[in-house]
Scaffold this motif. Structure first.
Motif, PDB file in Angstrom:
ATOM      1  N   TYR A 104       0.838  -1.179   0.000  1.00  0.00           N
ATOM      2  CA  TYR A 104       0.000   0.000   0.000  1.00  0.00           C
ATOM      3  C   TYR A 104       0.883   1.241   0.000  1.00  0.00           C
ATOM      4  CZ  TYR A 104       1.335  -0.336   4.900  1.00  0.00           C
ATOM      5  OH  TYR A 104       2.058  -0.443   6.040  1.00  0.00           O
ATOM      6  N   GLN A 105       0.252   2.380  -0.130  1.00  0.00           N
ATOM      7  CA  GLN A 105       0.953   3.671  -0.103  1.00  0.00           C
ATOM      8  C   GLN A 105       1.286   4.043   1.342  1.00  0.00           C
ATOM      9  OE1 GLN A 105      -1.167   6.634  -2.245  1.00  0.00           O
ATOM     10  NE2 GLN A 105       0.225   8.285  -1.732  1.00  0.00           N
ATOM     11  N   SER A 113      -5.446   8.714   9.650  1.00  0.00           N
ATOM     12  CA  SER A 113      -5.878   8.161   8.360  1.00  0.00           C
ATOM     13  C   SER A 113      -6.959   7.109   8.580  1.00  0.00           C
ATOM     14  CB  SER A 113      -4.688   7.533   7.627  1.00  0.00           C
ATOM     15  OG  SER A 113      -5.123   6.858   6.481  1.00  0.00           O
ATOM     16  N   ASP A 114      -7.949   7.073   7.685  1.00  0.00           N
ATOM     17  CA  ASP A 114      -8.993   6.041   7.743  1.00  0.00           C
ATOM     18  C   ASP A 114      -9.045   5.250   6.439  1.00  0.00           C
ATOM     19  OD1 ASP A 114      -9.882   8.012   6.103  1.00  0.00           O
ATOM     20  OD2 ASP A 114     -11.903   8.140   6.955  1.00  0.00           O
ATOM     21  N   GLU A 115      -7.884   5.041   5.822  1.00  0.00           N
ATOM     22  CA  GLU A 115      -7.806   4.288   4.575  1.00  0.00           C
ATOM     23  C   GLU A 115      -8.167   2.812   4.818  1.00  0.00           C
ATOM     24  OE1 GLU A 115      -7.306   5.432   1.625  1.00  0.00           O
ATOM     25  OE2 GLU A 115      -6.943   7.512   2.246  1.00  0.00           O
ATOM     26  N   PRO A 116      -8.561   2.076   3.779  1.00  0.00           N
ATOM     27  CA  PRO A 116      -8.958   0.660   3.948  1.00  0.00           C
ATOM     28  C   PRO A 116      -7.873  -0.213   4.568  1.00  0.00           C
ATOM     29  CG  PRO A 116      -9.653   1.460   1.793  1.00  0.00           C
ATOM     30  CD  PRO A 116      -8.802   2.550   2.395  1.00  0.00           C
ATOM     31  N   ILE A 117      -6.589   0.179   4.440  1.00  0.00           N
ATOM     32  CA  ILE A 117      -5.531  -0.647   5.001  1.00  0.00           C
ATOM     33  C   ILE A 117      -5.618  -0.702   6.520  1.00  0.00           C
ATOM     34  CG2 ILE A 117      -3.871   1.236   5.163  1.00  0.00           C
ATOM     35  CD1 ILE A 117      -3.192  -2.436   4.168  1.00  0.00           C
ATOM     36  N   GLN A 118      -6.222   0.335   7.130  1.00  0.00           N
ATOM     37  CA  GLN A 118      -6.365   0.336   8.577  1.00  0.00           C
ATOM     38  C   GLN A 118      -7.295  -0.787   9.046  1.00  0.00           C
ATOM     39  OE1 GLN A 118      -4.610   2.192  10.510  1.00  0.00           O
ATOM     40  NE2 GLN A 118      -3.729   3.686   9.061  1.00  0.00           N
ATOM     41  N   GLU A 123      -7.539  -6.686  11.608  1.00  0.00           N
ATOM     42  CA  GLU A 123      -7.859  -8.115  11.580  1.00  0.00           C
ATOM     43  C   GLU A 123      -6.636  -8.996  11.339  1.00  0.00           C
ATOM     44  OE1 GLU A 123     -10.766  -9.195  12.306  1.00  0.00           O
ATOM     45  OE2 GLU A 123     -11.643  -7.191  12.452  1.00  0.00           O
ATOM     46  N   CYS A 124      -5.425  -8.435  11.392  1.00  0.00           N
ATOM     47  CA  CYS A 124      -4.230  -9.211  11.035  1.00  0.00           C
ATOM     48  C   CYS A 124      -3.843 -10.168  12.172  1.00  0.00           C
ATOM     49  CB  CYS A 124      -3.071  -8.284  10.699  1.00  0.00           C
ATOM     50  SG  CYS A 124      -2.489  -7.371  12.116  1.00  0.00           S
ATOM     51  N   ASP A 125      -3.064 -11.186  11.809  1.00  0.00           N
ATOM     52  CA  ASP A 125      -2.631 -12.203  12.764  1.00  0.00           C
ATOM     53  C   ASP A 125      -1.201 -11.976  13.260  1.00  0.00           C
ATOM     54  OD1 ASP A 125      -4.866 -14.405  12.643  1.00  0.00           O
ATOM     55  OD2 ASP A 125      -4.507 -13.792  10.574  1.00  0.00           O
TER      56      ASP A 125
END
Length: 769
Positions: A104-105, A113-118, A123-125
């Protein structure tokens, strides 16, 4: 189970069975894309022992291949502008992990920031925090980077129950090749750099991330200048994060599976799915035997509980069915006291239908119910017959009852007699009504009367029924005679029309005779049929005759016309013999005509053998068994031989020359440019007899010229010696070999004569009759 607890278990199962989401966290220019590409490059080519990294789909493979190609060409990857999801598979020993990583950027991790990557990070492991060892020059910017890390980890801590990040977190110092080595070793250098530049992050990890680690890596290795990769890549430390990640994921699976077992120890379907996923991910794990044993114990316990419940339910069901059957029998017994016979019979019938188990629990009730049903059915039938409302299926029922309950036979017989008499009376009334109503259609009442007598042969109305049948038969015969007369009149009129369709007349006459074999007009129909057949026969044979007269040379069409006649009148035409003889005669004419075309051309053009052969081939094709087949086949075979070079023996027999030509002469042959001779010289005679066979066979094919030269003997022969006489093939004559098959004279006349003999012969064609 509450919705909240179920949602928690569903989330835990999803973490155990689904792919692992790995967060690669870092700001712009920290080297995330380069690190990801080099992870794939090194692990997919076997340069990291015990590990292999594979791209699962085409999109991921193409994306990483493009980045690696840029690096290997000496160009650093361009800054990432769009978010890209990569699906990878990590193999560590016998374990395998499906991973989802997003590139991602870097600006998308900025505070606020509220970008989708957040949402993906949430939810990451596992998390890999990528920081630059040199870091921003400004202390404020370094603090900014650490606050971004702090913001991410605080969200994890906020959702946990024990103030920890609840997932493994590793700090990865990228671009470590730019850090000068010190005496205290790499580990000390890493700790010193992290403490000096990122002390805030170091303190956060040591306090709230019990499953954390620090790694120093370099995607390029030494030699990079200005951020551009060197000509030869020597990555440093890439195996550390990958091995740590595999170990942490496996440890996390163990903990989650134990946690799930504690939270839902009786949820067999969910536990079975999670164990199956665990076995697929760790096929050689030592824990599998224990897990399968626990599942087997759980299944046995559940089966025992289910079996006990089934036994209890079955007992209650048996008791309920037995009571239901007993109550039903008592109710039916009570019902028959105050109701009419049809309703009572229906009630006992329903009892037997609704209580099939009564014979098992109450056999005596079942037998009594069957008996009651039989008795009341007979009574109900008697009632219906009395009131004139019979049951359509009554006959079959009564027949079956007589077999099942012989003691009811007398009562059943009375019902049957009453029913038969009622049916007899109803049928006779209906028959009389139909006879009156259908006076113009006598067939129907006549058939009904016959059926009535067959069914009731002893009826009191037998004589009336017979009289009705005779009356109706007379009407039927009269009406049939009128209809048949109309059909005959129609046929006569159709046959007399100017352009009568005689085939239709014949077909209709045949149908009439077939459908009306006893008609009083049958003789007239037969005469009309014979006249029409004769007219068609005469017309068809005359058509064939006239066509044959008008088209004498259309032999195939003439034969076809006679064939049409024979096909149309195969069953007895008057001119069958004439048509057959005509066909044979036409075939003979056609045979002679086709052969004469070739023969006449051969006579008129004896040098045009090609056209003669073509015509004879056509003759053989049309007349393979013709009268002149042998001559034609001989000529075609000869033609096919002479169009190719062949060898022939030629003998010079004798000659005759005038005095002015002289004596002591020799003969030279030139065939297709090849010279043969000279012949011997017969001295002092004007009529030399040579009987000389040229030693070499003469090679000739159709069209080759033949030249005969007569020269004077001078004791030797020269090809340049001027001949006294030259005889050669006429222009346009393709059969030059004919000059060497008999006597030959000059075209201008004179006494000069040469006689040859050869094995070349032209077939003779027989003159047609």
């Amino acid at each position: 189970m509450s919705n909240r607890r179920k949602a928690h278990l569903d989330a835990l199962e999803a973490r155990l069975t689904g792919p692992r989401r790995i967060a690669l966290f870092g700001h712009r220019d920290v080297g995330k894309t380069t690190l990801l590409a080099m992870f794939y490059r090194q692990a997919s080519t076997g340069q990291i022992p015990g590990l292999r990294l594979a791209a699962v789909d085409a999109t991921s493979a193409e994306y990483l291949a493009e980045k690696i190609a840029q690096i290997e060409s000496g160009e650093p990857p361009a800054g990432t502008l769009a978010e890209t999801e990569l699906r990878l598979r990590l193999y560590h020993g016998r374990a395998r992990f499906d991973l989802i990583v997003r590139d991602y950027q870097g600006e998308h991790v900025t505070l606020g920031s509220d970008e989708p990557i957040q949402a993906f990070f949430a939810e990451c492991d596992a998390v890999l925090l990528c920081l630059d060892p040199e870091g921003p020059a400004s202390p404020a910017e370094r603090r900014r980077r650490q606050q971004e890390v702090e913001n991410l980890l605080e969200r994890y801590i906020e959702k946990s129950d024990d103030a920890t990040t609840d997932r493994p977190v590793a700090l990865v110092l990228t671009k470590f090749d730019r850090v000068p080595y010190r005496d205290e070793g790499d580990g000390a250098v890493v700790e010193h750099l992290v403490e000096a530049r990122y002390g805030m992050t170091r303190h956060l990890l040591s306090t709230h991330a019990p499953r954390s680690a620090m790694f120093a890596v370099s995607s390029y290795g030494h030699g990079a200048v200005g951020g551009r990769p060197p000509a030869e890549l020597h990555p440093m430390g890439l195996e550390g994060p990958l091995v740590w990640l595999a170990e942490q994921l496996e440890a996390g699976d163990h903990e989650r599976l134990e946690w799930l077992w504690d939270l839902a120890p009786d949820d067999l379907p969910r536990l079975s799915r999670c164990v199956a996923s665990y076995e697929q991910r760790y096929p050689r794990s030592e824990r599998l035997d224990t897990l399968h044993s626990k599942l087997a114990t759980l299944r046995r316990r559940r089966n025992r509980r289910v079996g006990a419940r089934l036994v209890l339910a079955l007992g209650l069901l048996v008791a309920g069915v037995a009571g239901y059957d007993a109550l039903g029998f008592q109710a039916a017994s009570t019902f028959e006291r105050n109701h009419a016979a049809p309703a009572v019979a229906k009630r006992w019938e329903d009892l037997i239908a609704w209580h099939p188990s009564m014979g098992v629990f109450w056999p005596s009730y079942s037998r009594r119910a069957e008996r009651k049903l039989a008795e009341w059915r007979v009574k109900a039938a008697d009632v219906r017959e009395t009131v004139g409302a019979p049951d359509p299926g009554l006959t079959e029922q009564l027949t079956r009852l007589k077999v099942q309950s012989p003691d009811l036979a007398p009562a059943i017989k009375k019902v049957e007699e009453r029913r038969s008499q009622a049916e007899h009376d109803a049928r006779w009334k209906a028959l009389k009504a139909d006879a009156l109503a259908a006076a113009d259609q006598p067939e129907k009442p006549m058939d009904l009367a016959r059926a009535f007598l067959r069914e009731f042969p002893d009826s009191a109305h037998k004589d009336e029924a017979l009289a009705l049948i005779n009356s109706m038969r007379s009407k039927v015969d009269d009406r049939a005679a009128l209809e048949e007369r109309d059909l005959i009149d129609d046929l006569v009129r159709a046959s007399k029309l100017p352009n009568a369709d005689l085939a239709d007349v014949i077909a209709r006459a045949q149908i009439f005779m077939s459908e009306h074999p006893r008609s009083r007009w049958r003789g007239e129909a037969n005469d009309l049929l014979e006249r029409s057949v004769k007219q068609v026969d005469d017309r068809d044979i005359e058509r064939a005759r006239q066509f044959s007269r008008d088209h004498r040379t259309s032999f195939a069409a003439r034969i076809e016309r006679y064939d049409d006649y024979l096909k149309a009148h195969r069953d007895g035409g008057q001119s069958i013999s004439e048509a057959t003889e005509a066909k044979n005669r036409i075939l003979a004419e056609w045979d002679a005509y086709s052969y004469r075309l070739a023969y006449d051309h051969w006579v008129a053009h004896p040098d045009d053998a090609a056209e003669v052969a073509t015509r004879l081939r056509s003759y053989l094709q049309d007349h393979p068994d013709g009268h002149y087949t042998r001559d034609a086949q001989t000529f075609v075979t000869w033609w096919e031989k002479v169009i190719a070079p062949g060898q022939y023996r030629v003998t010079l027999k004798w000659g005759e020359f005038p005095p002015e030509v002289g004596k002591n002469l020799a003969v030279v042959l030139e065939v297709a440019g090849v010279t043969h001779g000279p012949s011997p010289v017969i001295p002092n005679t004007l009529r030399p007899i040579w009987q000389y066979t040229f030693p070499r066979p003469i090679t000739w094919k159709l069209g080759d010229p033949v030249t005969i030269k007569v020269v004077r003997d001078v004791g030797w022969f020269s090809s340049n010696l001027k001949p006294l006489i030259t005889l050669q093939t006429p222009k346009g004559d393709a059969l030059g070999m004919r000059l060497l098959t008999g006597p030959i004279k000059p075209s201008r006349g004179g006494k000069t004569t040469l006689v040859f003999e050869s094995d070349f012969a032209i077939p003779r064609l027989t003159r047609p009759d």
